[in-house]
Design an enzyme around this catalytic site. Sequence first.
Site, PDB file in Angstrom:
ATOM      1  N   HIS A 180       0.885  -1.159   0.000  1.00  0.00           N
ATOM      2  CA  HIS A 180       0.000   0.000   0.000  1.00  0.00           C
ATOM      3  C   HIS A 180       0.924   1.212   0.000  1.00  0.00           C
ATOM      4  O   HIS A 180       1.998   1.175   0.610  1.00  0.00           O
ATOM      5  CB  HIS A 180      -0.833   0.110   1.272  1.00  0.00           C
ATOM      6  CG  HIS A 180      -1.709  -1.060   1.596  1.00  0.00           C
ATOM      7  ND1 HIS A 180      -1.244  -2.179   2.232  1.00  0.00           N
ATOM      8  CD2 HIS A 180      -3.031  -1.255   1.408  1.00  0.00           C
ATOM      9  CE1 HIS A 180      -2.245  -3.025   2.416  1.00  0.00           C
ATOM     10  NE2 HIS A 180      -3.340  -2.494   1.932  1.00  0.00           N
ATOM     11  N   ASP A 216       2.347   1.978   3.358  1.00  0.00           N
ATOM     12  CA  ASP A 216       3.319   1.042   3.960  1.00  0.00           C
ATOM     13  C   ASP A 216       4.731   1.491   3.656  1.00  0.00           C
ATOM     14  O   ASP A 216       5.637   1.310   4.463  1.00  0.00           O
ATOM     15  CB  ASP A 216       3.232  -0.374   3.360  1.00  0.00           C
ATOM     16  CG  ASP A 216       1.854  -0.951   3.339  1.00  0.00           C
ATOM     17  OD1 ASP A 216       1.049  -0.586   4.195  1.00  0.00           O
ATOM     18  OD2 ASP A 216       1.588  -1.793   2.445  1.00  0.00           O
ATOM     19  N   GLU A 265      -8.479 -14.019  -1.072  1.00  0.00           N
ATOM     20  CA  GLU A 265      -7.688 -14.265   0.143  1.00  0.00           C
ATOM     21  C   GLU A 265      -8.313 -15.387   0.970  1.00  0.00           C
ATOM     22  O   GLU A 265      -9.517 -15.384   1.234  1.00  0.00           O
ATOM     23  CB  GLU A 265      -7.617 -12.968   0.967  1.00  0.00           C
ATOM     24  CG  GLU A 265      -6.898 -13.158   2.290  1.00  0.00           C
ATOM     25  CD  GLU A 265      -6.473 -11.845   2.926  1.00  0.00           C
ATOM     26  OE1 GLU A 265      -6.182 -10.870   2.211  1.00  0.00           O
ATOM     27  OE2 GLU A 265      -6.438 -11.800   4.165  1.00  0.00           O
ATOM     28  N   HIS A 267     -10.260 -14.410   4.094  1.00  0.00           N
ATOM     29  CA  HIS A 267     -11.520 -13.744   3.765  1.00  0.00           C
ATOM     30  C   HIS A 267     -12.575 -14.774   3.356  1.00  0.00           C
ATOM     31  O   HIS A 267     -13.757 -14.612   3.680  1.00  0.00           O
ATOM     32  CB  HIS A 267     -11.320 -12.719   2.651  1.00  0.00           C
ATOM     33  CG  HIS A 267     -10.381 -11.600   3.021  1.00  0.00           C
ATOM     34  ND1 HIS A 267     -10.017 -10.616   2.145  1.00  0.00           N
ATOM     35  CD2 HIS A 267      -9.743 -11.313   4.186  1.00  0.00           C
ATOM     36  CE1 HIS A 267      -9.191  -9.759   2.740  1.00  0.00           C
ATOM     37  NE2 HIS A 267      -9.000 -10.182   3.977  1.00  0.00           N
ATOM     38  N   ASP A 300      -4.245 -13.880  -2.156  1.00  0.00           N
ATOM     39  CA  ASP A 300      -3.582 -13.514  -0.911  1.00  0.00           C
ATOM     40  C   ASP A 300      -3.548 -14.778  -0.065  1.00  0.00           C
ATOM     41  O   ASP A 300      -4.565 -15.222   0.487  1.00  0.00           O
ATOM     42  CB  ASP A 300      -4.337 -12.378  -0.194  1.00  0.00           C
ATOM     43  CG  ASP A 300      -3.815 -11.010  -0.615  1.00  0.00           C
ATOM     44  OD1 ASP A 300      -3.013 -10.944  -1.563  1.00  0.00           O
ATOM     45  OD2 ASP A 300      -4.193 -10.005   0.016  1.00  0.00           O
ATOM     46  N   ASP A 335     -10.027 -11.608  11.113  1.00  0.00           N
ATOM     47  CA  ASP A 335      -9.004 -11.831  10.102  1.00  0.00           C
ATOM     48  C   ASP A 335      -7.643 -11.972  10.796  1.00  0.00           C
ATOM     49  O   ASP A 335      -6.985 -10.970  11.060  1.00  0.00           O
ATOM     50  CB  ASP A 335      -9.032 -10.588   9.190  1.00  0.00           C
ATOM     51  CG  ASP A 335      -8.374 -10.801   7.861  1.00  0.00           C
ATOM     52  OD1 ASP A 335      -8.061 -11.955   7.527  1.00  0.00           O
ATOM     53  OD2 ASP A 335      -8.182  -9.802   7.144  1.00  0.00           O
ATOM     54  N   ASP A 344      -0.211 -12.390   2.411  1.00  0.00           N
ATOM     55  CA  ASP A 344      -0.852 -11.356   3.233  1.00  0.00           C
ATOM     56  C   ASP A 344      -0.980 -11.959   4.637  1.00  0.00           C
ATOM     57  O   ASP A 344      -2.070 -12.346   5.068  1.00  0.00           O
ATOM     58  CB  ASP A 344      -2.215 -10.978   2.637  1.00  0.00           C
ATOM     59  CG  ASP A 344      -2.829  -9.788   3.344  1.00  0.00           C
ATOM     60  OD1 ASP A 344      -2.244  -9.333   4.345  1.00  0.00           O
ATOM     61  OD2 ASP A 344      -3.893  -9.311   2.908  1.00  0.00           O
TER      62      ASP A 344
END
Length: 439
Positions: free
Chosen positions: A101, A104, A268, A271, A296, A307, A339
Amino acid sequence: MKYFKKIEPIKYEGSKSTNPFSFKYYNPNEIILGKPMKEHLKFSMAYWHTLTGSGIDPFGSATVERSWDDNAENEIDKAKVRVKVAFELMEKLGIEYFCFHDRDIAPEQDTLEETNRVLDEIVDIIEGEMKRTGIKLLWGTANLFGNKRFVNGASTSPNADIFAFAAAQTKKAMEITKRLGGSGYVFWGGREGYETLLNTDMKFELDNFARFLHMAVDYAKEIEFNGQFYIEPKPKEPTKHQYDFDSATVISFLRQYGLDKSFKLNIETNHATLAGHTMNHELRLAAINDMLGSVDANQGDLLLGWDTDQFPTDIYGGVLAMYEIIRAGGFTTGGLNFDAKVRRPSFKEEDLLIAHIAGMDTYAAGLRIAARLWEDKVLEDNLDHRYRSFNDGIGKKIVSNEVGFKQLEEYVLAKKELNPNEPGKQELLEAILNQYIIG
Ligand code: XUL
Ligand code: CO
């Protein structure tokens, strides 16, 4: 090589090795199904967890020990050092991709102008490290959820200025992704969702979300960013109802708003768990809609409703996910992005390597096993057999749209006995899967 001096580049030593700093199953150049393991897997490091994760949780402060942070004088300095650490870590692990990101890699400043200036400074360093190492950007994204301005969402905020800010931030994030040759750009709907309908115009928010994505598509054309756009589904957290709930929801949203040709999915594992699905369900749904883009790779905990972003060590999940990826023809622009964050008590620097090794080995073992299942056609032959009644006779007429209800009624009335049902063989297939896993 400065930061992980004591650790040699990680090598494949095979499944009998007791060296924690070795791969047991991941042998990057070994050919599986006609191409090197590393090309099947396309491992990526997630900058946010690995470089900026601190071990903080709602009950306690940071735990991680990061010697490189201690020596830096301010946040910008820290960000610069972290680039070097990130690339050294990826080199040691043989990870050829990374994802980030905007926030980050560089800390936000007082104004957008100043933030973008610092961002460019860090991107210069990243570009240099990419050239030096050959490591590539799998995807970039914008953090549209961390800053308090996004308290009510970003592109679904009821505040038009916040929508505008999110657009400006995304514009810049797309520009740096293009500059770094990113093969993709992810939209994870950070706070795009809602807590209560008592204060929410759902239709208006969804329309705005789509408007925002159309603007992104238009801008990509304008700057000739040819990377793949992805949406990353997640059902809840941080908001109670995230708009991008799961693969099915996202696919129908994209189709409704004429965005389906411009996006694929970044799926992901954790998720999927939160949505009450298996990862292989989410992958298959994306694949059959030609929208399987990237992954991910992490895992959650079935007993927890949030999560946890753990490194993937579940071999069963690894096999089934890799099976779906092979079945879909493999990655093109996408890859397996970890991730995932080390557990709070895994606070040593070396734990970052150990965790990535564990994840890479899980997916490598998953690939090896899934490739054998695929080659032996265990599941595919069973499918052919199970659906064979549609190959000829009335079945063939059904799938070639030659018959309707009337003809089917005639067929049934004329037939004395229906062909008998056959067992689904679930337990047998699960047992065969176990044989493939255990060997
Ligand atoms: C949050 C999450 C994000 C996305 C990128 O749950 O998975 O880190 O992957 O924004
Ligand atoms: Co993610």
